[in-house]
Write an enzyme that holds these catalytic residues in place. Sequence first.
Site, PDB file in Angstrom:
ATOM      1  CG  ASP A  13      32.450  86.091  90.610  1.00  0.00           C
ATOM      2  OD1 ASP A  13      31.821  86.374  91.642  1.00  0.00           O
ATOM      3  OD2 ASP A  13      32.210  85.094  89.919  1.00  0.00           O
ATOM      4  CE  LYS A  16      29.344  93.061  91.231  1.00  0.00           C
ATOM      5  NZ  LYS A  16      29.902  91.985  90.416  1.00  0.00           N
ATOM      6  N   GLY A  40      28.267  87.693  96.129  1.00  0.00           N
ATOM      7  CA  GLY A  40      29.263  87.459  97.180  1.00  0.00           C
ATOM      8  C   GLY A  40      30.272  88.583  97.116  1.00  0.00           C
ATOM      9  CG  HIS A  41      29.207  92.261  96.660  1.00  0.00           C
ATOM     10  ND1 HIS A  41      28.212  93.187  96.544  1.00  0.00           N
ATOM     11  CD2 HIS A  41      29.213  91.587  95.473  1.00  0.00           C
ATOM     12  CE1 HIS A  41      27.643  93.084  95.353  1.00  0.00           C
ATOM     13  NE2 HIS A  41      28.232  92.110  94.695  1.00  0.00           N
ATOM     14  CD  GLN A 220      23.923  88.622  90.814  1.00  0.00           C
ATOM     15  OE1 GLN A 220      23.039  89.437  90.680  1.00  0.00           O
ATOM     16  NE2 GLN A 220      24.178  88.080  91.974  1.00  0.00           N
TER      17      GLN A 220
HETATM   18  P1  IMP Z   1      21.520  82.384  89.870  1.00  0.00           P
HETATM   19  O1  IMP Z   1      21.661  83.853  89.926  1.00  0.00           O
HETATM   20  O2  IMP Z   1      21.855  81.701  91.167  1.00  0.00           O
HETATM   21  O3  IMP Z   1      20.182  81.951  89.341  1.00  0.00           O
HETATM   22  O4  IMP Z   1      22.602  81.817  88.812  1.00  0.00           O
HETATM   23  C1  IMP Z   1      22.517  82.097  87.430  1.00  0.00           C
HETATM   24  C2  IMP Z   1      23.908  82.299  86.829  1.00  0.00           C
HETATM   25  O5  IMP Z   1      24.469  83.486  87.363  1.00  0.00           O
HETATM   26  C3  IMP Z   1      24.898  81.192  87.153  1.00  0.00           C
HETATM   27  O6  IMP Z   1      25.780  81.043  86.064  1.00  0.00           O
HETATM   28  C4  IMP Z   1      25.664  81.731  88.345  1.00  0.00           C
HETATM   29  O7  IMP Z   1      26.954  81.163  88.456  1.00  0.00           O
HETATM   30  C5  IMP Z   1      25.730  83.206  87.972  1.00  0.00           C
HETATM   31  N1  IMP Z   1      25.866  84.080  89.148  1.00  0.00           N
HETATM   32  C6  IMP Z   1      24.921  84.435  90.022  1.00  0.00           C
HETATM   33  N2  IMP Z   1      25.407  85.267  90.954  1.00  0.00           N
HETATM   34  C7  IMP Z   1      26.698  85.464  90.647  1.00  0.00           C
HETATM   35  C8  IMP Z   1      27.736  86.251  91.221  1.00  0.00           C
HETATM   36  O8  IMP Z   1      27.560  86.987  92.200  1.00  0.00           O
HETATM   37  N3  IMP Z   1      28.958  86.186  90.611  1.00  0.00           N
HETATM   38  C9  IMP Z   1      29.158  85.441  89.499  1.00  0.00           C
HETATM   39  N4  IMP Z   1      28.221  84.697  88.933  1.00  0.00           N
HETATM   40  C10 IMP Z   1      26.988  84.701  89.493  1.00  0.00           C
END
Ligand code: IMP
Length: 422
Positions: A13, A16, A40-41, A220
Site C-alpha cells: 500500500d 505503487k 490492489g493497485h 505487496q
Molecule cells: P494474503 O496475501 O492474502 O495471504 O495476506 C497475508 C498478509 O499480507 C496480510 O497481512 C495481508 O493484509 C497482507 N497483504 C496482502 N496483500 C496486500 C496488499 O496488496 N497490500 C497490503 N497488504 C497486503
Amino acid sequence: MKTSIIIGMQWGDEGKGKIVDVLAKKTDAVARYQGGANAGHTVVINNKKFVLHLLPTGVLQNKISIIGNGVVVDIEELLNEINMLKKQGINIKDLFISERASILLPTHKILDRTKEKSRGKNKIGTTKKGIGPAYIDKYGRKALKMGDMRNKKLFIEKLKKYIHNFNNNEVKFYKIKKVNEKEFIEKILIMRKHILKYIVNTDFLARNLENKNILFEGAQGVMLDIDFGTYPYVTSSHPVSLYAFAGTGIPFRKNFNVIGIVKAYTTRVGEGVFPTRMSKIDEKNMRKKGGEFGATTGRPRNCGWLDLFALKYAAFLNNVNKIALTKMDILSDTKYINVCIGYKKGNKKIDYYPYTNELNKVKPIYKKMKSWTSKDMENLKNGKIAKPIKDYIKLIEKYTNAKVSMLSTGPRRKDIIYLEKL
Ligand code: IMP
C-alpha cells in the site's frame, strides 16, 4: 527508460499503482511476477478511479502486459477485471499470461477463509483471496497450471483429480461443504473459453521481449515477503526485487533500476509486529487524512511513523537505487513528524534487521522532525523545495543509499514531481 523493477519497500500500500502507471508510459511492457488478486493497485485517470488486483497496471497505458509464472491467477477475478475495464472503455489487447502460472481456483478462497477462522486469535489477517492455499498447492506440486487449460480433455481429468482430493481431504479435515464436481467443472470451463487466448509459452514470450524495456511490477511489499518479511505475518510469495526475473522467466538483465516505492509514513493491514505504530489518536488522524483503508478488502490500515531502519534493510536487500516517495502531502501541516532511525533491544542498539521473535522485543529510536505546510507542497510544483521537505528526503537517501527521484503529491497522474530524469 531502462528496464526497472518496482517494489513496495514497506508492508504494501505504498502507492505503487500510480507510479507504475506513470512510468509504464515510458516502457514497452509491464510484468507482474508474484502474488495474485490480493494486490490492489489504484490509479486515477480523469477523475475515474481504477483498482487493479491482478492485471498489470500497464494495461491502462495499452502496453504489453504480462502475468508471469510466479503469479497465482484467480481466473474468476481476472475475467471480472477484464470486463470491468471493458465497461469503462478500456479494451485489453496485449495481455500475455504464462502457461507456467498456477491457477487459483474458487476452492482456494474457501480454504483461505476457513483456515483464517480456524486460527482464531492467531489469525494472519489475510485478504481471503486464496493466496496461501494456492501457493501451498503450487509448492506441493498439486496445482493446475494455466497451460493445462490448453488441452481440454487433460484439463478436465486434472480438475476431476483435484476435486476428488479436495473432497476427500480438505473437506473432511475442515468439515466444509463438498464441491459438486459437475457444477464446478462447468463453471471453470466457461472461464477457460474466455481466457485461453491470453495463455502463452513462457520461453517464447521471453525471447520476444529480449530487446524490450520491461517494468516489473511488484505487488505487496518487502516486509511481507515470505522469506524476508515479518514471518509468519506475511504473504505467501516473494515481493522482493530478487524474484522479478524468476517470476517471469525473463533472463537476468545486466543493467536495470530497482525503484523502491516508499510512503512518507508507514501502514500495515492484517496482523503482525509493527514497531513504529503511532498512538491511537495520531493513527486515527492519519488514517482519515490519508484515506488509509484497504483497496482490496476495505479494512482500516494501521498507521505508523516512517521506519528508516526497516527501509535501510529493504533497500540493501533489494539493491534499490531509486526511490519514489508517495503521500508527502498527508504529512503536511502536522504538529511534528517522528522518524525511526534505529531499534533498541533493552538498552542496546542493534545493527541488523532482526527476525520476528526478536523484532517483537525491539523499541524504535525516534528523531523528531519539523513538518512542512500545504503551501510548501504547492510550491513543489514550481520547483521550490522547502527545507523541511529537503531534510526529510536527505534522511531517506542517507539510510537507503538511493536517490529520491520522484515525489507523488496526490492521486492523479499529474500529481508527480521528478527530481531527476528516469
Ligand atoms: P494474503 O496475501 O492474502 O495471504 O495476506 C497475508 C498478509 O499480507 C496480510 O497481512 C495481508 O493484509 C497482507 N497483504 C496482502 N496483500 C496486500 C496488499 O496488496 N497490500 C497490503 N497488504 C497486503
